[in-house]
Design a protein around this motif. Sequence first.
Motif, PDB file in Angstrom:
ATOM      1  N   LYS A   1      76.616  43.415  32.444  1.00 36.56           N
ATOM      2  CA  LYS A   1      76.440  44.129  33.709  1.00 36.56           C
ATOM      3  C   LYS A   1      76.803  43.237  34.888  1.00 36.56           C
ATOM      4  CE  LYS A   1      72.801  47.312  32.209  1.00 36.56           C
ATOM      5  NZ  LYS A   1      71.379  47.676  32.349  1.00 36.56           N
ATOM      6  N   MET A   2      76.388  41.958  34.817  1.00 33.76           N
ATOM      7  CA  MET A   2      76.696  41.026  35.896  1.00 33.76           C
ATOM      8  C   MET A   2      78.199  40.807  35.998  1.00 33.76           C
ATOM      9  SD  MET A   2      75.285  37.147  36.475  1.00 33.76           S
ATOM     10  CE  MET A   2      73.613  37.663  36.244  1.00 33.76           C
ATOM     11  N   LYS A   3      78.875  40.690  34.851  1.00 33.04           N
ATOM     12  CA  LYS A   3      80.321  40.496  34.854  1.00 33.04           C
ATOM     13  C   LYS A   3      81.014  41.685  35.489  1.00 33.04           C
ATOM     14  CE  LYS A   3      84.270  40.284  31.845  1.00 33.04           C
ATOM     15  NZ  LYS A   3      84.749  40.934  30.667  1.00 33.04           N
ATOM     16  N   ASP A   4      80.575  42.884  35.129  1.00 36.21           N
ATOM     17  CA  ASP A   4      81.171  44.084  35.711  1.00 36.21           C
ATOM     18  C   ASP A   4      80.976  44.120  37.221  1.00 36.21           C
ATOM     19  OD1 ASP A   4      81.955  44.863  33.195  1.00 36.21           O
ATOM     20  OD2 ASP A   4      80.254  46.236  32.897  1.00 36.21           O
ATOM     21  N   SER A   5      79.788  43.747  37.682  1.00 30.38           N
ATOM     22  CA  SER A   5      79.549  43.759  39.131  1.00 30.38           C
ATOM     23  C   SER A   5      80.390  42.705  39.843  1.00 30.38           C
ATOM     24  CB  SER A   5      78.061  43.551  39.420  1.00 30.38           C
ATOM     25  OG  SER A   5      77.659  42.256  39.025  1.00 30.38           O
ATOM     26  N   VAL A   6      80.567  41.542  39.219  1.00 24.74           N
ATOM     27  CA  VAL A   6      81.384  40.495  39.848  1.00 24.74           C
ATOM     28  C   VAL A   6      82.849  40.906  39.897  1.00 24.74           C
ATOM     29  CG1 VAL A   6      82.238  38.149  39.486  1.00 24.74           C
ATOM     30  CG2 VAL A   6      79.811  38.604  39.346  1.00 24.74           C
ATOM     31  N   THR A   7      83.358  41.505  38.814  1.00 26.89           N
ATOM     32  CA  THR A   7      84.756  41.942  38.833  1.00 26.89           C
ATOM     33  C   THR A   7      84.964  43.056  39.861  1.00 26.89           C
ATOM     34  OG1 THR A   7      84.299  43.426  36.982  1.00 26.89           O
ATOM     35  CG2 THR A   7      85.243  41.275  36.459  1.00 26.89           C
ATOM     36  N   GLU A   8      83.989  43.947  39.991  1.00 21.89           N
ATOM     37  CA  GLU A   8      84.091  45.006  41.006  1.00 21.89           C
ATOM     38  C   GLU A   8      84.106  44.400  42.410  1.00 21.89           C
ATOM     39  OE1 GLU A   8      84.687  48.687  42.435  1.00 21.89           O
ATOM     40  OE2 GLU A   8      84.596  48.158  40.315  1.00 21.89           O
ATOM     41  N   ALA A   9      83.245  43.403  42.645  1.00 21.83           N
ATOM     42  CA  ALA A   9      83.229  42.740  43.952  1.00 21.83           C
ATOM     43  C   ALA A   9      84.550  42.020  44.209  1.00 21.83           C
ATOM     44  CB  ALA A   9      82.062  41.760  44.023  1.00 21.83           C
ATOM     45  N   ALA A  10      85.120  41.412  43.173  1.00 23.70           N
ATOM     46  CA  ALA A  10      86.404  40.723  43.333  1.00 23.70           C
ATOM     47  C   ALA A  10      87.503  41.722  43.681  1.00 23.70           C
ATOM     48  CB  ALA A  10      86.754  39.960  42.060  1.00 23.70           C
ATOM     49  N   ARG A  11      87.481  42.880  43.028  1.00 25.19           N
ATOM     50  CA  ARG A  11      88.468  43.918  43.365  1.00 25.19           C
ATOM     51  C   ARG A  11      88.310  44.385  44.811  1.00 25.19           C
ATOM     52  NH1 ARG A  11      86.903  46.926  38.622  1.00 25.19           N
ATOM     53  NH2 ARG A  11      87.816  45.841  36.879  1.00 25.19           N
ATOM     54  N   ASP A  12      87.056  44.561  45.255  1.00 23.77           N
ATOM     55  CA  ASP A  12      86.815  44.974  46.641  1.00 23.77           C
ATOM     56  C   ASP A  12      87.340  43.937  47.624  1.00 23.77           C
ATOM     57  OD1 ASP A  12      85.624  47.234  45.648  1.00 23.77           O
ATOM     58  OD2 ASP A  12      83.556  46.505  45.946  1.00 23.77           O
ATOM     59  N   VAL A  13      87.064  42.654  47.337  1.00 22.59           N
ATOM     60  CA  VAL A  13      87.533  41.589  48.231  1.00 22.59           C
ATOM     61  C   VAL A  13      89.058  41.548  48.242  1.00 22.59           C
ATOM     62  CG1 VAL A  13      87.620  39.082  48.494  1.00 22.59           C
ATOM     63  CG2 VAL A  13      85.443  40.212  48.089  1.00 22.59           C
ATOM     64  N   GLU A  14      89.665  41.691  47.059  1.00 21.10           N
ATOM     65  CA  GLU A  14      91.124  41.657  46.983  1.00 21.10           C
ATOM     66  C   GLU A  14      91.745  42.800  47.776  1.00 21.10           C
ATOM     67  OE1 GLU A  14      94.651  41.629  43.595  1.00 21.10           O
ATOM     68  OE2 GLU A  14      92.580  42.070  43.039  1.00 21.10           O
ATOM     69  N   SER A  15      91.156  44.000  47.656  1.00 19.13           N
ATOM     70  CA  SER A  15      91.704  45.144  48.395  1.00 19.13           C
ATOM     71  C   SER A  15      91.524  44.953  49.900  1.00 19.13           C
ATOM     72  CB  SER A  15      91.061  46.443  47.929  1.00 19.13           C
ATOM     73  OG  SER A  15      89.683  46.449  48.241  1.00 19.13           O
ATOM     74  N   SER A  16      90.383  44.391  50.317  1.00 15.33           N
ATOM     75  CA  SER A  16      90.179  44.175  51.755  1.00 15.33           C
ATOM     76  C   SER A  16      91.138  43.102  52.282  1.00 15.33           C
ATOM     77  CB  SER A  16      88.730  43.787  52.038  1.00 15.33           C
ATOM     78  OG  SER A  16      88.441  42.527  51.471  1.00 15.33           O
ATOM     79  N   VAL A  17      91.379  42.067  51.507  1.00 14.48           N
ATOM     80  CA  VAL A  17      92.329  41.036  51.934  1.00 14.48           C
ATOM     81  C   VAL A  17      93.734  41.613  52.005  1.00 14.48           C
ATOM     82  CG1 VAL A  17      93.435  38.882  51.181  1.00 14.48           C
ATOM     83  CG2 VAL A  17      90.956  39.067  51.179  1.00 14.48           C
ATOM     84  N   GLN A  18      94.088  42.417  51.023  1.00 13.39           N
ATOM     85  CA  GLN A  18      95.419  43.026  51.006  1.00 13.39           C
ATOM     86  C   GLN A  18      95.607  43.951  52.200  1.00 13.39           C
ATOM     87  OE1 GLN A  18      97.715  42.149  48.852  1.00 13.39           O
ATOM     88  NE2 GLN A  18      99.255  43.459  49.740  1.00 13.39           N
ATOM     89  N   SER A  19      94.570  44.760  52.506  1.00 12.80           N
ATOM     90  CA  SER A  19      94.688  45.660  53.657  1.00 12.80           C
ATOM     91  C   SER A  19      94.765  44.857  54.958  1.00 12.80           C
ATOM     92  CB  SER A  19      93.524  46.642  53.697  1.00 12.80           C
ATOM     93  OG  SER A  19      92.304  45.949  53.927  1.00 12.80           O
TER      94      SER A  19
END
Length: 163
Positions: free
Chosen positions: A61-79
Amino acid sequence: MIDLGISKLALIGAVALIVIGPEKLPRVARTVGALLGKAQRYVSDVKAEVSRSMELEELKKMKDSVTEAARDVESSVQSGANDFEKSWSDATAGLDGASTAYDANASLGSLEPPVYKHPRKNWRLKQGAMPQWYKARAGVRTRTQSGAARVARFRPRSNSAPR
């Protein structure tokens, strides 16, 4: 587990003494103790396995939450990078093309890792930092010498030579 008081244990012991007999009672008690020990070890192994599986589930569960947070950060940086690129292109659109050339790939940096460049060093040619006077005092060999020359150098002098 089972709640047994001292009176109940004494009653069970008395019945066992009557039924089994005093000769066989120690052997039966050892067997019962060994079986109880095996049962306790089995219960502890099951508890450990259950706790391990629960920890593994929590880690997933922790891994899934960290990967989701990483995706969110990546999308915000890309935008943010896209917004900056758009504003930069709008700001430089008014300038003439000769003054500044804008390359979109150069602004974001290349995604390839840097290429390894050999340092062109040779470890065999390394210069020692030890001073010569220290080498002479410590007896460090600085020149090669054959085995025969070394034996001749340290051979004791004969006393028969005239003085």
